[in-house]
Design a protein around this motif. Structure first.
Motif, short mmCIF file in Angstrom:
data_model
loop_
_atom_site.label_atom_id
_atom_site.label_comp_id
_atom_site.label_asym_id
_atom_site.label_seq_id
_atom_site.Cartn_x
_atom_site.Cartn_y
_atom_site.Cartn_z
N ALA A 1 -5.86 -6.60 -16.10
CA ALA A 1 -7.27 -7.34 -16.07
C ALA A 1 -7.44 -8.36 -15.17
CB ALA A 1 -7.37 -7.60 -17.52
N GLY A 2 -6.26 -9.12 -14.68
CA GLY A 2 -6.68 -10.40 -13.91
C GLY A 2 -6.34 -10.13 -12.49
N TYR A 3 -6.02 -8.93 -12.16
CA TYR A 3 -5.63 -8.46 -10.85
C TYR A 3 -6.88 -7.97 -10.02
CZ TYR A 3 -3.36 -6.27 -6.78
OH TYR A 3 -2.97 -5.88 -5.56
N PRO A 4 -7.25 -8.47 -8.95
CA PRO A 4 -8.57 -8.21 -8.10
C PRO A 4 -8.41 -7.05 -7.55
CG PRO A 4 -7.57 -10.20 -7.17
CD PRO A 4 -6.74 -9.95 -8.32
N GLY A 5 -7.22 -6.77 -6.90
CA GLY A 5 -6.99 -5.32 -6.27
C GLY A 5 -7.61 -5.23 -4.88
N THR A 6 -7.61 -6.64 -4.15
CA THR A 6 -8.43 -6.44 -2.75
C THR A 6 -7.32 -5.89 -1.74
OG1 THR A 6 -7.48 -8.81 -2.35
CG2 THR A 6 -9.48 -8.78 -3.32
N ASP A 7 -8.03 -5.60 -0.65
CA ASP A 7 -7.53 -4.85 0.56
C ASP A 7 -6.24 -5.73 0.98
OD1 ASP A 7 -9.13 -2.74 0.62
OD2 ASP A 7 -10.44 -3.59 2.19
N GLU A 8 -6.50 -6.96 1.14
CA GLU A 8 -5.32 -7.84 1.38
C GLU A 8 -4.49 -8.09 0.39
OE1 GLU A 8 -7.12 -11.08 4.47
OE2 GLU A 8 -7.20 -11.71 2.24
N GLY A 9 -4.71 -8.10 -0.89
CA GLY A 9 -3.69 -8.07 -2.09
C GLY A 9 -2.82 -6.74 -2.07
N ILE A 10 -3.34 -5.83 -1.78
CA ILE A 10 -2.60 -4.35 -1.97
C ILE A 10 -1.89 -4.42 -0.48
CG2 ILE A 10 -3.00 -2.00 -1.70
CD1 ILE A 10 -5.22 -2.36 -3.86
N ALA A 11 -2.37 -4.73 0.50
CA ALA A 11 -1.51 -4.61 1.61
C ALA A 11 -0.24 -5.62 1.62
CB ALA A 11 -2.45 -5.26 2.92
N LEU A 12 -0.52 -6.70 0.81
CA LEU A 12 0.68 -7.55 0.63
C LEU A 12 1.63 -6.64 -0.23
CD1 LEU A 12 2.44 -10.05 0.74
CD2 LEU A 12 1.20 -10.76 -1.35
N LEU A 13 1.56 -5.91 -1.15
CA LEU A 13 2.31 -5.14 -2.12
C LEU A 13 2.82 -4.13 -1.25
CD1 LEU A 13 0.38 -4.47 -5.36
CD2 LEU A 13 1.92 -6.30 -4.65
N ALA A 14 2.27 -3.62 -0.19
CA ALA A 14 2.80 -2.71 0.80
C ALA A 14 3.84 -3.07 1.37
CB ALA A 14 1.74 -1.97 1.81
N LYS A 15 3.87 -4.48 1.90
CA LYS A 15 4.76 -5.11 2.74
C LYS A 15 5.95 -5.36 1.86
CE LYS A 15 2.38 -5.62 6.56
NZ LYS A 15 2.66 -4.75 7.64
N LEU A 16 5.71 -5.61 0.59
CA LEU A 16 6.90 -5.89 -0.40
C LEU A 16 7.63 -4.60 -0.60
CD1 LEU A 16 8.23 -7.55 -2.31
CD2 LEU A 16 6.62 -7.38 -3.99
N ASP A 17 7.00 -3.65 -0.71
CA ASP A 17 7.69 -2.37 -0.74
C ASP A 17 8.51 -2.04 0.29
OD1 ASP A 17 6.45 -1.73 -3.40
OD2 ASP A 17 4.71 -0.73 -2.40
N GLN A 18 8.07 -2.16 1.64
CA GLN A 18 8.83 -2.14 2.85
C GLN A 18 10.09 -3.13 2.84
OE1 GLN A 18 6.33 -3.10 6.14
NE2 GLN A 18 4.94 -1.31 5.64
N ARG A 19 10.10 -4.34 2.30
CA ARG A 19 11.12 -5.14 2.00
C ARG A 19 12.39 -4.59 1.11
NH1 ARG A 19 11.90 -8.75 -2.08
NH2 ARG A 19 13.21 -10.69 -1.67
N THR A 20 11.66 -3.89 -0.21
CA THR A 20 12.54 -3.36 -1.00
C THR A 20 13.14 -2.18 -0.42
OG1 THR A 20 10.95 -4.06 -2.91
CG2 THR A 20 12.66 -2.28 -3.45
N ALA A 21 12.49 -1.09 0.50
CA ALA A 21 13.18 -0.07 1.03
C ALA A 21 14.08 -0.38 1.82
CB ALA A 21 12.05 0.70 1.59
N ALA A 22 14.02 -1.73 2.60
CA ALA A 22 15.15 -2.23 3.54
C ALA A 22 16.21 -2.54 2.73
CB ALA A 22 14.45 -3.43 4.35
#
Length: 409
Positions: free
Chosen positions: A251-272
């Motif tokens: 409910a409190g997560y806006p889900g903006t393009d930049e916010g989701i792009a940050l999560l994609a970067k975090l996924d890359q970090r986890t994959a590394a």
């Protein structure tokens, strides 16, 4: 496909080898079989093995009742109230879960209290065919039979695996009402496996997405963390946004393009190879909202930053019953990013450079700078300063207090 006439694939025609199955899981399967019970590897582990993936864990289905399983294993403990499960414990805190096959109850087996119906569904023992029919997706209803090493397919899961298609067992309009979390799991499996969703799944999500708000917060929390562990948080939450699920999911997560792009970067970090911590994931979820919430007058005000971080993090952690320690760590990461973003030269910089949370905050800030490239020089500057700061916890010694005694006269 008629569940009473399953497809049985012999060992010579599938790729699953016992060498790929956990040794302790094999011990449990073999002992159940040796004592005359059906013993199947079930669910996601069979799916993953057929896809050439290494399963995260192995679950077992059997026609033995929980009390019968307990008699076979000294290291067995029964858990659960509505449906008893057998947990067989091995060295290293490993637990093999054994579940008796289940089925949907008949009308006369349902409780009088309507609210208990969905919980009661888990209480009725059944056959392998009935157990397969009550699972969520066809690709999760495949069984591996230890008796002859065959794969059993009651509902067409093998064909759906081959065609890379995610199909709900039964009518999605009904199954999503039974368990709204299945909507999120449908998106998760489609993204993780690269499968296509059937069109009726999209229609059912559109009709019932608001029911996600009624799901148990503990289950939603675990599913969200699984997205980060599987390195698909950005892709899944992007699709959830497109399908209108986010307001009911977070409910409190806006889900903006930049916010989701940050999560994609975090996924890359986890994959590394970097392990993901829940506090880091929470801070990443709300970093964009936090960083853009300050007025020009408060952009350098640490007191305002503390207030904002508490407001944002506390609402999330309170809803999902997250421990205060995790909440504190997530807040410290946000405050650290605030200090990094306002630049150098402020009071107490030396102490900040040596703070134990600063390196983690810098990791998150560096990911954020990849989303907002204008921050890259600042991130590099801080990285140099932090790497050159003393790493030891050198605490200045306080002067010893002297006891001044009055001289006796």
């Amino acid at each position: 496909m008629n569940a009473s006439n399953p497809i049985i694939v012999p060992r010579s025609q599938h790729c699953i080898s016992r060498k790929q199955i956990d040794v302790d899981t094999l011990k449990v399967l073999n002992r159940l079989h040796r004592y005359g019970f059906k013993a199947y590897l079930v669910g996601g582990s069979v799916r993953d093995l057929l896809l050439g993936r290494q399963p995260k864990d192995f679950d077992i289905g059997t026609d033995a009742t929980p009390s019968q399983v307990r008699k076979l294993f000294r290291n067995c403990f029964l858990v659960g109230r509505r449906f008893r499960l057998a947990h067989i414990r091995f060295a290293g805190n490993k637990v093999i879960e054994v579940a008796t096959f289940r089925r949907q109850p008949e009308e006369n087996e349902l409780p009088d209290n309507q609210e208990d119906h969905f919980h009661f569904v888990q209480n009725v023992f059944g056959s392998p065919e009935e157990d397969a029919a009550r699972r969520d997706f066809t690709i999760n209803a495949l069984f591996y039979n230890i008796a002859d090493f065959s794969v059993i397919d009651f509902l067409g899961g093998l064909k759906d695996l081959e065609e890379k298609r995610l199909k709900v067992i039964g009518d999605p309009q009904v199954r999503f009402v039974e368990d709204p979390v299945r909507m999120l799991r449908a998106i998760e499996f489609a993204v993780r496996l690269g499968f296509d969703l059937e069109e009726n799944i999209y229609r059912a999500i559109e009709n019932h997405r608001s029911l996600l708000a009624t799901a148990a917060p503990a289950r939603i929390r675990e599913e969200i963390i699984e997205l980060f562990r599987h390195k698909i948080s950005g892709a899944v939450l992007r699709q959830c946004r497109e399908l209108g699920m986010l307001p009911y999911l977070l409910a409190g997560y806006p889900g903006t393009d930049e916010g989701i792009a940050l999560l994609a970067k975090l996924d890359q970090r986890t994959a590394a190879g970097m392990p993901i911590e829940e506090s880091f994931a929470i801070a990443a979820l709300y970093l964009r909202l936090f960083m853009d919430s300050f007025s020009p007058a408060d952009k350098n005000n640490i007191t305002a930053a503390l207030h904002q971080a508490n407001e944002i993090i506390s609402a999330h952690c309170r809803y999902f019953s997250i421990a205060s320690g995790i909440r504190h760590q997530a807040r410290e990461l946000l405050i650290g990013c605030f200090r990094l973003a306002r630049g150098r030269g402020f009071r107490a910089e030396k102490r900040f450079l040596q703070h134990p949370f600063t390196p983690k905050a810098l990791e998150l800030f560096c990911l954020w700078s990849q989303v907002r490239p204008e921050l890259i020089p600042l991130a590099q500057n801080w990285s140099t300063a932090i790497n050159n700061s003393p790493t030891g916890k050198q605490q200045s010694r306080r002067p010893r207090k002297r006891n001044y005694r009055k001289k006796s006269k």
